[in-house]
Design a protein around this motif. Structure first.
Motif, short mmCIF file in Angstrom:
data_model
loop_
_atom_site.label_atom_id
_atom_site.label_comp_id
_atom_site.label_asym_id
_atom_site.label_seq_id
_atom_site.Cartn_x
_atom_site.Cartn_y
_atom_site.Cartn_z
N MET A 1 3.51 -48.38 129.72
CA MET A 1 2.69 -47.15 130.57
C MET A 1 3.64 -46.74 131.61
O MET A 1 3.83 -45.56 131.89
CB MET A 1 1.79 -48.24 131.42
CG MET A 1 0.64 -47.25 132.15
SD MET A 1 -0.21 -48.12 133.23
CE MET A 1 0.76 -48.86 134.58
N ARG B 1 -0.42 -54.54 120.86
CA ARG B 1 0.52 -53.50 120.20
C ARG B 1 -0.25 -52.08 120.37
O ARG B 1 0.66 -50.97 120.53
CB ARG B 1 0.73 -54.08 118.86
CG ARG B 1 1.53 -53.10 118.08
CD ARG B 1 1.26 -53.54 116.54
NE ARG B 1 0.19 -52.82 116.03
CZ ARG B 1 -0.46 -52.96 114.99
NH1 ARG B 1 -0.06 -54.06 114.19
NH2 ARG B 1 -1.65 -52.62 114.66
N SER B 2 -1.21 -52.10 120.23
CA SER B 2 -2.21 -50.59 120.22
C SER B 2 -1.99 -49.85 121.57
O SER B 2 -1.82 -48.94 121.73
CB SER B 2 -3.73 -50.79 119.79
OG SER B 2 -4.00 -51.87 118.61
N LEU B 3 -1.90 -50.99 122.45
CA LEU B 3 -2.07 -50.60 123.96
C LEU B 3 -0.41 -49.98 124.20
O LEU B 3 -0.26 -48.87 124.84
CB LEU B 3 -2.15 -51.66 124.87
CG LEU B 3 -2.77 -51.60 126.12
CD1 LEU B 3 -3.97 -50.75 126.33
CD2 LEU B 3 -3.26 -52.82 126.88
N GLN C 1 1.38 -48.40 121.90
CA GLN C 1 1.62 -47.21 121.21
C GLN C 1 0.77 -46.29 121.88
O GLN C 1 1.11 -45.02 121.90
CB GLN C 1 1.02 -47.62 119.70
CG GLN C 1 1.93 -48.37 119.06
CD GLN C 1 1.52 -48.73 117.75
OE1 GLN C 1 0.20 -49.10 117.41
NE2 GLN C 1 2.19 -49.09 116.79
N LEU C 2 -0.38 -46.51 122.41
CA LEU C 2 -1.34 -45.69 123.28
C LEU C 2 -0.64 -45.00 124.55
O LEU C 2 -0.78 -43.85 124.63
CB LEU C 2 -2.79 -46.57 123.33
CG LEU C 2 -3.95 -45.84 124.20
CD1 LEU C 2 -4.92 -46.59 123.89
CD2 LEU C 2 -3.72 -45.41 125.57
N TRP C 3 0.02 -45.81 125.25
CA TRP C 3 0.97 -45.29 126.21
C TRP C 3 2.38 -44.64 125.69
O TRP C 3 3.20 -44.38 126.47
CB TRP C 3 1.24 -46.29 127.02
CG TRP C 3 -0.21 -46.55 128.12
CD1 TRP C 3 -0.78 -45.53 128.50
CD2 TRP C 3 -0.43 -47.82 128.47
NE1 TRP C 3 -1.72 -46.22 129.29
CE2 TRP C 3 -1.69 -47.46 129.16
CE3 TRP C 3 -0.49 -49.07 128.31
CZ2 TRP C 3 -2.54 -48.34 129.91
CZ3 TRP C 3 -1.23 -50.06 128.99
CH2 TRP C 3 -2.17 -49.61 129.79
N GLY C 4 2.40 -44.37 124.47
CA GLY C 4 3.73 -43.63 123.92
C GLY C 4 4.72 -44.18 123.70
O GLY C 4 5.69 -43.56 123.22
#
Lengths: 453, 453
Positions: free
Chosen positions: B147, B172-174, B176-179
């Protein structure tokens, strides 16, 4: 204050009353009708399912209804919720618009749902109810009700649509953690459930069936009542704390929205935010715009019909005059589970019909794109439902960028997406689809509306 | 105010400086030593991995270090965090004690970790760093760093222990979600990873190995640096915003803690809360008690040795004088992944040795029992790590109930448990175990401490 990200209120500023828009409706709201007789439903028809205090709220035309102290005491655990100025998002968009959002994700259950769950459980408790039943799809409502029941020490039983029970186990865990019991629907404990299992032992269940199960158990025992998380007038009423707080917070910000935005499934989070601003628009002759955002996969307001229809799939509930896609419309499996409802709250439908509120439909992949932009600028990971409101807020801000208008945009962030990461995974993997229905498939379910004189 | 659940601060009350306890240490803190030469480590040894500003903070003895405006601007998205008075919990316990908790779960990543992630990324950005590497276990640290990197537009690569990568996919998704990009460790992109895979293609990985991978990549490229989420002095420094805010909030409450409680893995959330109160204790001659709570499954402070040891499993990091169970101690697979570390921050270890801070170990099932009590009274679902602090706060409150003492208890709720529902499921299903090590197994790993003169 000018450059603050958040506008906070103290607990003493939590509203003391809910705003009942029934007192101010610009047009008549047609009454709910008995599903068999088509006569207006009376309090006695609802008494087996709801405590009398909630039935009275359902039909009340008092403008303000006092929030009981015991309800405020629990709401104060997380309320008033913050109003954020989306400074980082504005900057990323390069828009002259000012964007504000109310963050309902700060509740322990992660959405606006506890606002009404706490109130409903309180009134049940006051009338000696021992146990409450409900249904839940993905679990937002079930978890909120479980938490409220735990705090008032009432038994809570939740019928959770079987496919969600097994595929989205973590909101089920949340329900159990807060002490409620949760059964996959269809279950063996009701006639409706047993009949469904007899028809198809492998059925994945449906929200309509889960409602039937929860209602059946409540109707059979006087000490057991049923609770619903959206659509009904009293549910929308309880959500108006959102808009009342936002009004105070906008005043502190020295600003006022040109447009108020929320996502709509049954309509409660949108109504909670919008209704107090609708009141202001009427009282102060403003021209505030209200955008109720729905998925293109379930376009109730934008492509449905304003007509009497059943609230459930199987035609057991009262008939409600509302925007509907037809009670046997089956929306596609989009990830915003909370927006997959064929109908709409009667109060919102009437205000759409009166052209106070405007429906708008947005496509799933556009919604997730907006969710990502939001999470990467404001930090917060939004629920897919709430991201419908974000999509529209961003669209409005980009329109303002083109026109150069210094528009003030307010939207409701109804919840966080911490339990929706599988949906984000699917989006990031490019696996999400958009759904747009051909007119003939819409016409088919609309052809099955009940014939009401 | 007297009956408020929350004590809020405005954004302007966010601290302007971090508190550096190095300025006030009652005893000497032995320097870190080079792993090969056993000579004190100098700035030049750390320069390949960290930007100079952080290396300077690591050795600084300035009492206060200003928080850069750009860091405060991002912290203000969620800070100051609320201080809650646990009125509902107190009532449920029937204790005369007053219980307060600081809620670090309100950050977008759901824990205290972003407090240092944002600061670290800022200093990297200022020194022209293009890319940051790190390791993560269950993903709390990785998501926080992702983030922060997103917000400063720096590339972020996270090596995530393989077993967590596949079994706990949502953090892990989190990430990736933050790039950020996230690789299961061991990976094919580093020598350390390839060697580990050659030894055992099916290895589930370890935090020590993930560190080796992240460090290897950073060390090989001047524009790439490495970032660590706990243990180091500058990380603890950045967390002191927690305690500084809490001091102001306790003052607003008109109260002051008799005991300050936090959970400890590497020690950063505990230090962040406790150090400003340690300063007050020294300055004002108070007798505040400090309880650092660890799992019985990883009893670093209560059963470890205060000695020089490696920070990682493979013996590549500098030697640190700390409480340790031995660098090859393998803690059991408890659900509080953030507390499974064989060592402890040097600053905390020195203060434990000086008898300012006291270690306490609690068992896993007792911890989850406390977590449930907390979630059912205060609403918030705590992270299993944070629930160690809750357990001890409840124990202290129950002791006060017996003695009748009107004790004031303050603990740090380091994060929420929204990504830990599988652990709650296991607890509710009666599947959790407690771990207590026989002395001989402790002695074994302690026998492998490096020999330092």
């Amino acid at each position: 204050m000018a450059n603050d990200h958040k506008i906070l209120l103290s607990e003493s500023e939590l509203p003391h009353a809910w705003y009942n828009i029934m007192a101010d409706m610009p047009t008549e709201v047609p009454p709910p009708l008995h599903p068999a007789t088509h006569q207006p439903v009376g309090p006695q028809d609802l008494a087996p399912l709801f405590p009398m205090a909630l039935i009275q709220q359902e039909v009340s035309t008092e403008r303000y209804i006092e929030i009981p102290g015991a309800v405020r005491d629990i709401l104060r655990l997380w309320r008033p919720s913050p109003l954020h100025r989306a400074l980082n998002l504005e900057k990323a968009l390069g828009t002259p618009a000012r964007i504000y959002y109310k963050n309902e994700g700060v509740s322990p259950a992660g959405s606006h749902k506890p606002n009404t769950a706490v109130a409903q459980v309180y009134y049940n408790k006051m009338e000696g109810v021992r146990s409450i039943t409900t249904e839940t799809g993905a679990g937002q409502w079930g978890s909120a009700l479980a938490m409220a029941c735990q705090m008032f020490d009432i038994e809570c039983r939740v019928w959770m649509v079987k496919v969600s029970y097994y595929q989205k186990p973590y909101r089920r865990s949340l329900i159990q953690l807060w002490g409620a019991s949760v059964l996959p629907s269809p279950s063996e404990v009701t006639e409706a459930g047993r009949a469904a299992l007899a028809r198809d032992p492998n059925t994945s269940g449906s929200l309509g069936l889960a409602i039937s199960e929860a209602v059946e158990v409540a109707a059979a025992d006087e000490a057991v009542k049923y609770s619903l998380g959206s659509v009904l007038n009293h549910v929308l009423l309880h959500q108006t704390v959102i808009g009342e707080e936002a009004l105070k917070q906008m005043q502190i910000a020295g600003d006022y929205p040109d447009v108020v935005i929320g996502c709509v499934g049954g309509g409660s989070n949108f109504a909670g935010m919008a209704f107090p601003f609708v009141r202001e628009r009427m009282e102060r002759n403003l021209d505030t715009e209200f955008l109720a955002v729905e998925p293109t996969a379930c376009p109730t307001l934008t492509r449905g019909k304003y007509a009497y229809d059943f609230g459930d799939v199987s035609g057991m509930t009262p008939l409600i005059k509302m925007h509907t896609l037809g009670h046997d419309f089956v929306p596609s499996g989009i990830h915003a589970g909370g927006l997959r409802y064929h109908g709409m709250a009667a109060l919102i439908s009437a205000l759409v019909d009166a052209k106070v509120i405007t429906g708008r439909a947005v496509a799933q992949t556009d919604v997730f794109k907006a969710a990502l932009t939001f999470a990467r600028t404001e930090g917060i990971v939004p629920a897919p439902e709430s991201a419908h409101a974000i999509r529209t807020a961003i669209d409005e801000a980009l329109k303002a960028k083109e026109t150069g208008e210094e528009k003030c945009i307010l939207f409701n962030l109804s919840g966080h997406g911490h339990f929706d990461m599988a949906a984000y995974d699917a989006y990031l993997a490019g696996e999400l689809m958009d759904f747009e229905y051909p007119q003939e498939s819409m016409d088919k379910s609309l052809a099955n509306l009940p014939a009401v004189e």
